[in-house]
Scaffold this motif. Sequence first.
Motif, mmCIF file in Angstrom:
data_model
loop_
_atom_site.group_PDB
_atom_site.id
_atom_site.type_symbol
_atom_site.label_atom_id
_atom_site.label_comp_id
_atom_site.label_asym_id
_atom_site.label_seq_id
_atom_site.Cartn_x
_atom_site.Cartn_y
_atom_site.Cartn_z
ATOM 1 N N ILE A 325 0.859 -1.187 0.000
ATOM 2 C CA ILE A 325 0.000 0.000 0.000
ATOM 3 C C ILE A 325 0.891 1.231 0.000
ATOM 4 N N GLN A 326 0.561 2.202 -0.839
ATOM 5 C CA GLN A 326 1.271 3.490 -0.811
ATOM 6 C C GLN A 326 0.294 4.600 -0.440
ATOM 7 N N VAL A 327 0.719 5.472 0.473
ATOM 8 C CA VAL A 327 -0.054 6.675 0.779
ATOM 9 C C VAL A 327 0.294 7.709 -0.283
ATOM 10 N N ARG A 328 -0.715 8.139 -1.042
ATOM 11 C CA ARG A 328 -0.485 9.061 -2.163
ATOM 12 C C ARG A 328 -1.201 10.376 -1.926
ATOM 13 N N TYR A 329 -0.798 11.381 -2.684
ATOM 14 C CA TYR A 329 -1.432 12.691 -2.520
ATOM 15 C C TYR A 329 -1.435 13.457 -3.830
ATOM 16 N N ARG A 330 -2.347 14.411 -3.880
ATOM 17 C CA ARG A 330 -2.402 15.385 -4.969
ATOM 18 C C ARG A 330 -2.917 16.698 -4.384
ATOM 19 N N ILE A 331 -2.575 17.810 -5.019
ATOM 20 C CA ILE A 331 -3.180 19.094 -4.686
ATOM 21 C C ILE A 331 -4.399 19.268 -5.587
ATOM 22 N N ARG A 332 -5.531 19.603 -4.985
ATOM 23 C CA ARG A 332 -6.736 19.851 -5.764
ATOM 24 C C ARG A 332 -7.149 21.310 -5.625
ATOM 25 N N VAL A 333 -7.598 21.885 -6.721
ATOM 26 C CA VAL A 333 -8.089 23.264 -6.751
ATOM 27 C C VAL A 333 -9.522 23.222 -7.248
ATOM 28 N N ILE A 334 -10.451 23.593 -6.380
ATOM 29 C CA ILE A 334 -11.869 23.536 -6.705
ATOM 30 C C ILE A 334 -12.335 24.915 -7.172
ATOM 31 N N GLU A 335 -12.853 24.979 -8.365
ATOM 32 C CA GLU A 335 -13.389 26.235 -8.896
ATOM 33 C C GLU A 335 -14.676 26.584 -8.157
ATOM 34 N N GLY A 336 -14.671 27.721 -7.463
ATOM 35 C CA GLY A 336 -15.844 28.125 -6.715
ATOM 36 C C GLY A 336 -16.990 28.528 -7.620
ATOM 37 N N VAL A 337 -18.191 28.529 -7.067
ATOM 38 C CA VAL A 337 -19.362 29.002 -7.812
ATOM 39 C C VAL A 337 -19.793 30.375 -7.297
ATOM 40 N N GLY A 338 -18.979 30.968 -6.446
ATOM 41 C CA GLY A 338 -19.237 32.287 -5.883
ATOM 42 C C GLY A 338 -18.191 32.595 -4.842
ATOM 43 N N ASN A 339 -18.486 33.547 -3.972
ATOM 44 C CA ASN A 339 -17.515 33.990 -2.970
ATOM 45 C C ASN A 339 -17.747 33.422 -1.576
ATOM 46 N N ASP A 340 -18.946 32.954 -1.296
ATOM 47 C CA ASP A 340 -19.350 32.682 0.083
ATOM 48 C C ASP A 340 -19.234 31.207 0.421
ATOM 49 N N TRP A 341 -17.999 30.757 0.676
ATOM 50 C CA TRP A 341 -17.787 29.377 1.080
ATOM 51 C C TRP A 341 -18.339 29.169 2.485
ATOM 52 N N ARG A 342 -19.087 28.104 2.644
ATOM 53 C CA ARG A 342 -19.744 27.854 3.925
ATOM 54 C C ARG A 342 -18.818 27.199 4.945
#
Length: 981
Positions: A325-342
């Motif tokens: 088993i390998q522990v893997r990672y990636r950086i993800r960038v989520i495109e927002g649908v506005g400014n007000d993240w909850r």
Amino acid sequence: MTIEAQLAQLQQAATEQTEASVQLANNITEGLQEIDQVKQDIAKTYQTVNQNNQALNDWQTQSGSVNLKDLNGNSHTLPTLKSLVADAQSVNPNPHVMTKAQFDALRDMRKQQYAGSGFVEWGKHYISNNEKLVNEGMNTLEALSNMIALGRNTNIVSFGNSRVGMPLVVINGVVIKIECLNFENDGRNNILFPDAPDGTKTYDSATGTVTQHNNAEAAFAAETETNKVITSRKDLVFLEAWHEKIADKDVVYPLGNVQYGASSYKGIALRNNLVAQGYSAFGEWDSATKGYGIKWSSLTEAQKAIFLGEPEHNIYYDPKAKAYIQVRYRIRVIEGVGNDWRAIRTHVEGVLCYDVHHRIGKQGIKAAANSYVPHSTSNGFFSSKSAYSLLKSDLGVFHAVEGINNNKFGHNGLCYALPIALVQRLNQGAYHPSYNPMGTTQYTMTGVRNYHWHELPTSLRMSTLGCFVQPTETSIGKHPGMGYIGGHGHSRADQYKYHDAIYAGQVEDLRLSAKKQGVNALLEETMRKAVAGTLRGKGKIPFTKSAVALGTIVKSNTAIYNDISKRIQFNCQSSTWPTSFGVDRTDLLTLVTDSLCTYFLGDNGGVYKINGGGIHYGDIYRDSGNGFYIGSDNRVDEFNSLFPDGTTLIVIQTTLLGAEFDSLPWVDIIGHPENIAATFPDGVVGQWIPTIPDGTSKSYQLNKKAVSTSPTLYVTEDNGSTWTQTDSTIHPYANIRNVAPSAGKVELWCYEAKAKFTEAASLSKLLNMSSDIWSGNYSQSYLGNRLKESLIDKSGGADRDNPRGYYKLDYKNMDGMQISTRVEHQPKHTPITGLSPNTEAVKTMYSIVEKSGLMYLQLNGAELKYQYKEVLPVNSSILQAYSKGKLYHFVVGAFKGLVVQLLMDVTCIMEEKCYLNSEGEIVSFTTGNVIGIASSAKGSWGDDQTIPIINGENTKTDLNGNTVKVFCHHTLFPIGIAHNG
């Protein structure tokens, strides 16, 4: 001796010799028998050894089992050496590699070592003309399109306090090294972002539907009350880590980084076409990023040993799955649908999401990403506290919501999300202060000159759509070759030039240190940063709208509230609100509550301000009809003095746009509200300075502290038909401009300002408290001006440094784990001296508190106002009446020469009823209370030397009779993870 006796002796001797001979003979016979038995045993043993020889040879060379006999002839069946090796390899092919049990034991040990999941090392960074610091280990790349950086190699020029160049992260006990992300040989980890909004996508807040339209015209045509075109948004950056069987894809990645950007690792050639591209993508929008790895089955034993022998690759063996088993990672960038993240912090909300419709989707072992999953799903999202999850992670990280046996996203369901940053985006449309404040380009017609917003033809009625449409030979639209890095230019007057450049002021750093931090050192370090103005904050951009001919008001008391003397009902006599204001009059309270501030301007010249959110100041209350109330006696008196019955009012109101920045692109507005309404009928970005121009010289106090003393000005004298652009100068200390604009002018002052880094909050669990308070009113941001502005919203500053900013505190006011709110327990401090009286000051006590497992700096204090007052000469040896707040100079008696300010009303012979303590205070012999404090003969700060302990914000009356702000603030962002170690 007789012969008979001698014969008897001889006979006896003969008998004994005979017996000895017989015994000797018997012994010899027995010995011969034993020798014969040994001979037989030796022969038998030789025979057994000879028989086992072949079995031993088979044990070493053959598979299966062999039979060995012992000396008693018993048979024993044993597995051969090859069989033992095969059995051992079936448990772990490489016994020196960690098993799952060993790997989990290390995870548990790290969970004890660290306070939670987060950054163990920030990494280094770089600062230059095009690379600006966000925080340790993170900087922006303003000359590169859609990109920020984490870490920097130490073999090139780098800065920062981190002991290593690249970031180290611990996620649920696993240490991950973020290195060689995305690009090769450029010395840093590069995070890519999607393109800025272009006006072609809509988001319906009622249904959660996001629609990509063919063009801006179609997008704006689809707008409804809830469905709006996305013109600004925030993008979320997080690190996703998961456990995955190497055999599933037959690929191994250096460090577990599936976005690894180098084509080789320690002499092993790597390839970037082994897995579908989406596996390495930063998001659904990314079709270019490809991570380099190598097929596991193609590696030699020596090459495998490199990956298996280096712990940073995070490979372990699971005997139950019989797989690596390998522990893997990636950086993800989520495109927002506005400014007000909850919810983007684990302690705020259980589910990582934008809103109720948009939960962040897991990817893990999947080759394709889902940025969002619907609220209705019971799987496929991240949570910090979910009833669905059988796996609980530690503080600071979101974990996958799936059961132990559900391996859709990670081996044994192990998949995690660690927040890194939120990034505010501008847009690709043309800039306009009314219709597109987040735009970047100029306007043009095909084959015709370019236009800035203030150069547009007066016959053109602009709109938000007009900022995004494509230009033609007969119509104006956004210039397609501007507003981006490498383009022909831009149209903004502030620090943000291009829509594809990411500037430090746009980044909200979500990283947390995983380390257990000592609260004493953390308190002093954080307060030092607060005074130096280096703590990061965030603030929204103001937008102002002016309505003319609001109508004539009627003031009347009503019995709706118990204390009717503190209520005034505003009731407009006009039948409707002006249509340009866009709301029904019954909605005014909502506007006032949601606004930054609202001003009423009377036709008699009076100006009355209501602070936004009015509730914490007690400013506004709503009745059951068409009016609203102004609360508190002093506000009623103020209103009555400003506006007699029958006064006609104009309202000018500032709301807040959704975009947030640490470095604010601020605009102040000068002008009469009627001219502002005529110039910008649909409103304009910025906040009004409530000083009415009339052609005479006046001091205009800026609403925010300007970073530069040279703002850009846009000026019109004909309600926007023509504009001039010019530069100007701000007073560097007082933060004012002394100018004399004519009565008809409207001016926009554009400058950079810093956002607040504290906010009003309730008292929280106390972890420690300083033995000092800090006080200051300096003009320099690095000497406390930014802290002062964040606490009391006053931007001016004194022109000289106070030789001391800290004063001793007697803080015997503890009530369990909280500061006591009892008035008699208010903390007291030594007198504040040396402050320049030219501007307001602030004083604050500071401590560290815990909220939801995270630590914050708590600031309790008050505003200080200096007032020059009359000093009354008195005799301390005669009966005298003294009034609270007044200044007295003892010119006769035992207290001669002392100037004091009284803290209470008293009538007495002062020197008989009181004494002077070592600090120059007058103390009552009877009660032991301090009734007077030493003061300047010129005036005083009206300070009672106590720290008010309240929740949130309020006001109080100081000893000079002035209304001053009192507060409990917390830093906007947590400063660490709380722990018990």
